[in-house]
Structure formats: structure tokens, C-alpha cells
Enzyme design. Structure first.
Site, PDB file in Angstrom:
ATOM      1  N   TYR A   1       0.451  -1.083   0.015  1.00  0.00           N
ATOM      2  CA  TYR A   1       0.547   0.145  -0.177  1.00  0.00           C
ATOM      3  C   TYR A   1       1.208   1.233  -0.330  1.00  0.00           C
ATOM      4  O   TYR A   1       0.578   1.439  -1.194  1.00  0.00           O
ATOM      5  CB  TYR A   1      -1.272  -0.041   1.616  1.00  0.00           C
ATOM      6  CG  TYR A   1      -2.102   0.403   1.280  1.00  0.00           C
ATOM      7  CD1 TYR A   1      -2.839   1.489   0.291  1.00  0.00           C
ATOM      8  CD2 TYR A   1      -2.162   2.347   1.560  1.00  0.00           C
ATOM      9  CE1 TYR A   1      -4.271   1.757   0.283  1.00  0.00           C
ATOM     10  CE2 TYR A   1      -3.092   3.248   1.755  1.00  0.00           C
ATOM     11  CZ  TYR A   1      -3.520   3.496   0.974  1.00  0.00           C
ATOM     12  OH  TYR A   1      -5.107   4.054   1.119  1.00  0.00           O
TER      13      TYR A   1
ATOM     14  N   SER B   1      -6.911   0.232  -4.935  1.00  0.00           N
ATOM     15  CA  SER B   1      -6.220   2.264  -4.119  1.00  0.00           C
ATOM     16  C   SER B   1      -5.422   2.763  -4.200  1.00  0.00           C
ATOM     17  O   SER B   1      -4.398   2.778  -5.295  1.00  0.00           O
ATOM     18  CB  SER B   1      -7.392   2.461  -2.897  1.00  0.00           C
ATOM     19  OG  SER B   1      -7.900   3.859  -2.725  1.00  0.00           O
TER      20      SER B   1
ATOM     21  N   ASP C   1     -17.780   2.887  -8.147  1.00  0.00           N
ATOM     22  CA  ASP C   1     -16.849   3.146  -7.241  1.00  0.00           C
ATOM     23  C   ASP C   1     -16.632   4.860  -7.248  1.00  0.00           C
ATOM     24  O   ASP C   1     -15.778   5.042  -7.950  1.00  0.00           O
ATOM     25  CB  ASP C   1     -15.064   2.958  -7.633  1.00  0.00           C
ATOM     26  CG  ASP C   1     -13.960   2.936  -7.238  1.00  0.00           C
ATOM     27  OD1 ASP C   1     -14.407   3.664  -5.887  1.00  0.00           O
ATOM     28  OD2 ASP C   1     -12.739   2.575  -6.683  1.00  0.00           O
TER      29      ASP C   1
ATOM     30  N   HIS D   1     -15.628   1.000  -4.225  1.00  0.00           N
ATOM     31  CA  HIS D   1     -14.614   0.610  -3.817  1.00  0.00           C
ATOM     32  C   HIS D   1     -14.313  -0.336  -3.146  1.00  0.00           C
ATOM     33  O   HIS D   1     -13.359  -0.635  -2.663  1.00  0.00           O
ATOM     34  CB  HIS D   1     -14.244   1.756  -3.369  1.00  0.00           C
ATOM     35  CG  HIS D   1     -12.735   2.565  -3.206  1.00  0.00           C
ATOM     36  ND1 HIS D   1     -11.921   2.618  -4.407  1.00  0.00           N
ATOM     37  CD2 HIS D   1     -11.591   2.816  -2.251  1.00  0.00           C
ATOM     38  CE1 HIS D   1     -11.407   3.197  -4.068  1.00  0.00           C
ATOM     39  NE2 HIS D   1     -10.393   2.533  -2.804  1.00  0.00           N
TER      40      HIS D   1
END
Length: 717
Positions: free
Chosen positions: A478, A558, A642, A677
Site C-alpha cells: 500500500y 486504491s 466506485d 471501492h
């Protein structure tokens, strides 16, 4: 139209597995038209030929989505073991899951899923009585795509309100309910976004939202958040703006919550995802003035509790790893703060319960919990059930017991009942799952990134793993927004490891594992550090022979989708498969959609300076796809609803990849319909997604059948 032949078996891999070379699969990508759209940044012209895909309401975009999905699912349908993966996922997923209980009024409430329910159900029970269903989100919609996102009770438990999301959208609806009779008592509130619900006595509650944007509610920009007060028995049109309604009070994120004793309303206001202003209001009257605690956004600071006018705050102001301070509400500004729980070398997350503070520290991403009294005296260290992540240390002040959960990468989450006075706890619930944690192990290593920084990584796999460079491996990351990746159990990852796969998670810069400095080291013009950390993690796994290029997949969602996109465009030679999910992939325009401008703290924007524009352009995944380059087999995943990271990012990235890809590796996009999302995605859709992602990954690593057929045979029998 572009047509390629996919030679999806690597000869060396096929030989070592004794599998025959399969026939090539022909894929014809849909024709994606190009338009003459040009933006000029500081004298530099940037072509944007797929700009038309940003219009999520157009029939043309809808037709493109259907064509892309037809190609993608046509490909996935040909994976011989895809259905076996799905069946195994369903079997393993099908166990009862029970959340930690919480008491409201005379009832104890808890979430439970009987195994394969699309949404978890809220149950409740009174002492000595049978449990009953309180709220069943599976009945909210026929297809299971409407989810329960929050549930809030008054202090006495006599009233409640909950928020729902339809098709995964961040726009919510609010419903007020009489808990005793389980009856809806008011008209539904609409157009609530990025909000919880916080009650003011039994009279009403606070919530936050934006004015509904002009144009598409899924992609149009929203940047003035407002805090409202809803008085029960009145229409939403009469709700009062408490904060955020003026130009002076304009912020992108505004939240309000009431102190446990009901004395104060606490308001936080932010222009980005990091740093907030802080205010309090004496709730003896809504007309009382706001009192400023902080009038800048240089820190992350919030009120955790109070005793009368004495306020307890958690802050990273002049304390990058956070601390707890105390101050009187009459003079609450920083010069009057006194340390209660000082900063340490480890990052603090603080909670309260039973009249105590619980300080959870991350020690190399692993939980350590200390209990303090309200004078700052250390009571004890809570000896956790193992090495991993503990969550939920906190509860109401008058309750002397609460529940916490514990998990790690190979241990399913269990819950424990904790006594705040004795420090003793007993197991409240553990899952009955067809997975033995004792067959697996996690190893934490520290590897060296490009600039010499030591980065931790936890690698999890089945015991007895042979370091021969041939283990299918997912490297997940991430690296942003101060988010910490701590160990947690995933059914999907369990299936991956059950098949002999390695699951590796590095704690990249940009995250919060080592406090504010670690976060800042992966932001704006230091963002390349994050990609370098991820690349170095991949190189470590290859050097140590956990895997090799042919067996390595990189995955993230993301901001993690950005990570995958940047890594695969910078080092396409490093991995066999790339899996960018709901990614931020157009770094020049991300801030023009929904609440994207709030991410500028981490990214900067293409408009703020020529230097920032150049930096973003140099790593923006969309703008660094090069003609004639052989990119890894890529499965882009996104969803049509999303409204956090709009699907246009993924649409344009996939179109560009399909045009410029050189070689046999497929470039596909999987677009989930009636989903957002990620939060609230029905279990049935989640299982299908895992089967498709893992099937695509293993298939493009050269497998014609699942690596661990013994497990497959066992569960079939």
C-alpha cells in the site's frame, strides 16, 4: 482492432511441472476510440486520448465496459481450474463469523454471518433470553449490494440510526429506528457522505455531507464538507449547518462527535487526508460558540475523552509517534497541554474503556498493548494471545468488561472478553474453520531499499516451503496516507497459501508503521521511495529464492493500485503478473474527481508547481506506458460505482496498455457492476473476484491445474 496470441506457458515451467504446452488463446481487444484532447501544464502538452471514458454516464462508456467485460470473462472462462478455486473458496468461506459484542441499553448486540451470507446480520439478546435478528442487510436489496455501513445508538439505547450504501457508493442514506420495536420512525435521510452518526441525547444527531454536485454524483468534484444537526421529528430540509457552511469554514472533511458524557461536541476540520483543525462546543446549547483548540492543520489531533472540563487528547503535534495530553476546556490551546502518556519510539493508537486508557503500540507492525489510569500511571501490559494484531481495546466508561479481537496472517480472528480491573481475559469466540494455522508460519525480515533504508516485511507460507525460486508468490503493498499494514487473516490469502503460495507484505514508506516521519518519507516528491521499497521487496524475494520473476505477482488496491501501476511501468521485467485494483492511475487529473483533491497532502497536484507536475508525470502509471514494451500479464480490477477512486483511472490505463503492450501477456480489465471501492461488497461477489484474480495469476504463471491438487481432491471427497 488489435489481436494477439497468448503463449501462456513458459516452457521451462511446463517442463519442471511435466505439463504439456497448451494451445495459445486468441484475444481480440475491443476497439477503444481516441480523441484529440490536450492539456497544457507549464508549457508542456499532455495528450489524453481516452478522456471520453471519464464520462461514467454516457452510453458510449457503458458500451465500452460491456465489451471489455465480455473479453475478460471470455478469457477467465477458459482457465481450467477457475471453478475449482471458486468451489474451494466457498467451502472455506462457509463458517460462522461472529463479531465482538457491544451493549446498548438492555441488549447486547453483535454481528454474525452464518458463512456465505452476502452481508453480516446484526443480532441482539437480553440476559437469559434467546438471540434475535435486529437488522438483516441481506433484505435491503434483492441482489445483496446494499450494505449496512454504520449503526449508532443513543446513550440509553432507546433510539438508533444507521447508514446504508447502495451498490458500494460513498453516498449514504440514513434511517432512524426504534430499537425496542425494530420500527423505522422517520423519513429516510439522503445524500450523506463521509460521515458517521453521533447522538445529542435522545433529541437528534450530527452527520456530515456535501452539497450534491452538478453532473455525475459518482465522479463530480466535492470539496466543501458540512456538519449538520438533525432534530428528530423534523424533515431533513430543516437540518441546521453546524460547521462548514461559510467560505471561512470551507474544508474537504468535517466530522463531529459528542463526548461520552454528552457535554461537548468535538469538531475536526481538514483540507486533506492528513492534519486537522480542532474545535469544541458546549452542548448545553447549540447556540454556544465554538472554542478553538487548534486553528492549523499541522497535526493529527483529536479528543479521546473528558472528565468534566478536563480534556484528554491524542496528538502527533511535536510528537511524530503520538502521545496523550491533558488540558482544561477553558484554555485548551497547545501551550496549555501537559503530557499524560508521553511519546515513545513506537506509534501509539489510544482507546478508552472501563475508566482506563489503552495504549496500543506498533512494534515493527506488531501489536503491544499497555493499560494506564487517568493519571497516566501504567497499570499493566496486556499479554496478547500471540504475535499479531489486536483490535477493539475500548468500551464505555462504566463497563468493567469489553471485548477485543486478535488475528495474524495465518490465524483467523478470535474474540476475547477482557476484565479491566484484573487484566485477565477469556476466549469469547473462535471460528470453526477448515484451516489449520499450525500448518503455516510467518517470518518477519528486514531488507534494504535503494537508498539504504531498512524496511520490514512479513512473509507467510506453508511450513516446509522449499526455497527453490519456484513458489507462486503475491507481493502485496500500500504505502500511503499514514495507513499501517498489520497482520490479519484473509480467507482468500488462506486459499493462496493452501495451494503452496507465498504471501508477502512489506511495510513501505508512506504508511504509518513508524509514525509521521515514515509517512512523510513516502509523500509528494519523495513518493518514489515507496516504489523503490516495493521493488526492493520483490528483489529480496527473488534473491532469497522464495520465488522468481516467472512466479511473482504484485497486488494492491486504491493507493496500492497506484503502487502496482508505477512498479509495473518502471520495472516490467520484475514480475510475471500485475494486479492493480481500483487504482489511482492518472496522477495528473486525480484531484479533479470527487474528493480526490484531499489526497494532495500525499501526492501534490499537477497544478501547484512545474516541479510537482514534472515529478507526477514521471511516475504517473497512465503516462509511463511505453510503446513496444512487454508488460506483465495484467488484470486491472475496478467497479462501476466506485466514487472514491473513479473507474476512469482504470479504464484509461487499461486502454493505454492494450494499445501499447508488446508480447504475449494479456492485458485485461474486470469491471464489477453495482459495486464500489470495496467496502460492503457482497460475499458472493468477493468469492468470484478472488477466484478470477487467483485463477488469472496462476494460469499466467504457467499452471494448467492447481498446484496443490491433494487439497482439491480432499475437499471434493
Amino acid at each position: 482492432m488489435k489481436k494477439i496470441c497468448l503463449l501462456t506457458v513458459v516452457i521451462a515451467m511446463a517442463a519442471c511441472q511435466n505439463t504439456p504446452q497448451r494451445e495459445p488463446i486468441a484475444v481480440t481487444y475491443p476497439n477503444t476510440k481516441k480523441v484529440d484532447t490536450v492539456d497544457t501544464y507549464f508549457g508542456t502538452q499532455i495528450q489524453d486520448p481516452y478522456r471520453w471514458l471519464e464520462d461514467d454516464r454516457s452510453q458510449e462508456t457503458e458500451a465500452w465496459v460491456k465489451k471489455q467485460n465480455a473479453v475478460t470473462f471470455g478469457y477467465l472462462d477458459k482457465i481450467p481450474f477457475r471453478e475449482d478455486l471458486k468451489n474451494r473458496l466457498e467451502k472455506l468461506w462457509n463458517y460462522e463469523k461472529v463479531g465482538s459484542p457491544f451493549k446498548e441499553g438492555s441488549y447486547t448486540y453483535f454481528y454474525k454471518n452464518n458463512g456465505l451470507q452476502d452481508q453480516s446480520v446484526v443480532y441482539r439478546k437480553k440476559e437469559g433470553e434467546e438471540e434475535e435478528v435486529f437488522l438483516d442487510p441481506n433484505r435491503f436489496s434483492e441482489d445483496g449490494t446494499t450494505s449496512l455501513t454504520s449503526l449508532s445508538f443513543t446513550k440509553d439505547g432507546s433510539k438508533a440510526a444507521y447508514l446504508i450504501s447502495e451498490a458500494g457508493s460513498d453516498w449514504r442514506k440514513g434511517i432512524v429506528i426504534d430499537p425496542e420495536h425494530k420500527e423505522i420512525v422517520e423519513d429516510t435521510l439522503v445524500d450523506i457522505k463521509f460521515s458517521g452518526i453521533s447522538w445529542k441525547g435522545n433529541e437528534g444527531f450530527f452527520y456530515s455531507s456535501y452539497d450534491k454536485p452538478k453532473g455525475s454524483e459518482l465522479s463530480a468534484k466535492t470539496d466543501q464538507h458540512k456538519l449538520y444537526y438533525h432534530q428528530l421529528g423534523t424533515p431533513q430540509s430543516e437540518d441546521k449547518v453546524v460547521f462548514g457552511g461559510t467560505a471561512e469554514e470551507k474544508h474537504r472533511y468535517v466530522y463531529g462527535y459528542v463526548s461520552e458524557d454528552g457535554k461537548y461536541l468535538i469538531i475536526t476540520a481538514s483540507t486533506s487526508t492528513s492534519g486537522n483543525k480542532l474545535y469544541i462546543k458546549d452542548l448545553s446549547s447549540l447556540e454556544n460558540p465554538l472554542v478553538t483548540i487548534l486553528d492549523d492543520t499541522e497535526s493529527d489531533t483529536y479528543v479521546i475523552d473528558n472528565e468534566g472540563s478536563k480534556l484528554f487528547l491524542v496528538t502527533n503535534r511535536n510528537a511524530p509517534n503520538k502521545k496523550v495530553v491533558v488540558v482544561d476546556a477553558a484554555n485548551p490551546t497547545p501551550e496549555h497541554w501537559t503530557d499524560l502518556i508521553p511519546e515513545t519510539k513506537n506509534v501509539l493508537t489510544a482507546g478508552t474503556g472501563g475508566g482506563y486508557f489503552f495504549a496500543e503500540y506498533m512494534v515493527d507492525a506488531i501489536s503491544k498493548v499497555l493499560q494506564y489510569d487517568y493519571e497516566g500511571k501504567l497499570i499493566r501490559e496486556v499479554k496478547l494471545p500471540g504475535v499479531g494484531s489486536a483490535n477493539g481495546f475500548g468500551g464505555k466508561k462504566e463497563e468493567k468488561e469489553f471485548y477485543f479481537s486478535f488475528t495474524n496472517y495465518n490465524t483467523p480472528s478470535s474474540s476475547f472478553r477482557y476484565n479491566v480491573e484484573t487484566g485477565e481475559y477469556t476466549q469469547y469466540w473462535e471460528p470453526e474453520i477448515d484451516f489449520d494455522p499450525n500448518d503455516y508460519e510467518s517470518t518477519q525480515v528486514f531488507y534494504t531499499s535503494k537508498d539504504g533504508t531498512k524496511v520490514p516485511m512479513i512473509i507467510t507460507y506453508k511450513k516446509g516451503l522449499e526455497l527453490n525460486g519456484k513458489n507462486p508468490t503475491i507481493l502485496y503493498g500500500y504505502g500511503g496516507f499514514n495507513v499501517s499494514l498489520t497482520p490479519y487473516f484473509s480467507i482468500g490469502n488462506a486459499i493462496w497459501m493452501e495451494q503452496g503460495g507465498v504471501y508477502a507484505v512489506p511495510n513501505l514508506r508512506g504508511g504509518g508503521e513508524y509514525g509521521k516521519e515514515w509517512h512523510i518519507a513516502g509523500t509528494k516528491q519523495q513518493k518514489q521511495n515507496v516504489f523503490d521499497d516495493f521493488i526492493a521487496a520483490a528483489e529480496y524475494l527473488i534473491t532469497e529464492q522464495y520465488t522468481s520473476k516467472e512466479y511473482l505477482a504484485i497486488r494492491g488496491g486504491s493507493n496500492g493500485g497506484l503502487l502496482v501501476g508505477a512498479t509495473m511501468t518502471q520495472r516490467p521485467d520484475l514480475m510475471q503478473v500485475a494486479l492493480p485494483a481500483v487504482g489511482v492511475l492518472d496522477m495528473l487529473r486525480y484531484h479533479t474527481f470527487t474528493a480526490g483533491a484531499g489526497w494532495a497532502y500525499d501526492y501534490g497536484t499537477s497544478e501547484e508547481s512545474e516541479a510537482m507536475f514534472s515529478y507526477l508525470k514521471n511516475y504517473s502509471p497512465l503516462h509511463n506506458i511505453k510503446e513496444g514494451t512487454a508488460y506483465p500479464a495484467t488484470l486491472v480490477t475496478t467497479a462501476d460505482h466506485d466514487d472514491r477512486v473513479v473507474p476512469a483511472h482504470s479504464f484509461k490505463f487499461a486502454a493505454e496498455l492494450q494499445e501499447k503492450q508488446n508480447g504475449d501477456n494479456p492485458t485485461l480489465i474486470r469491471i464489477e457492476e453495482n459495486a464500489g471501492h470495496g467496502a460492503g461488497t457482497p460475499v458472493s461477489k468477493t468469492i468470484e473476484q478472488y477466484a478470477d484474480i487467483f485463477g488469472f495469476t496462476l494460469f499466467n504463471m504457467g499452471y494448467d491445474e492447481l498446484p496443490n491438487q491433494a487439497v482439491l481432491k480432499e475437499f471434493k471427497d
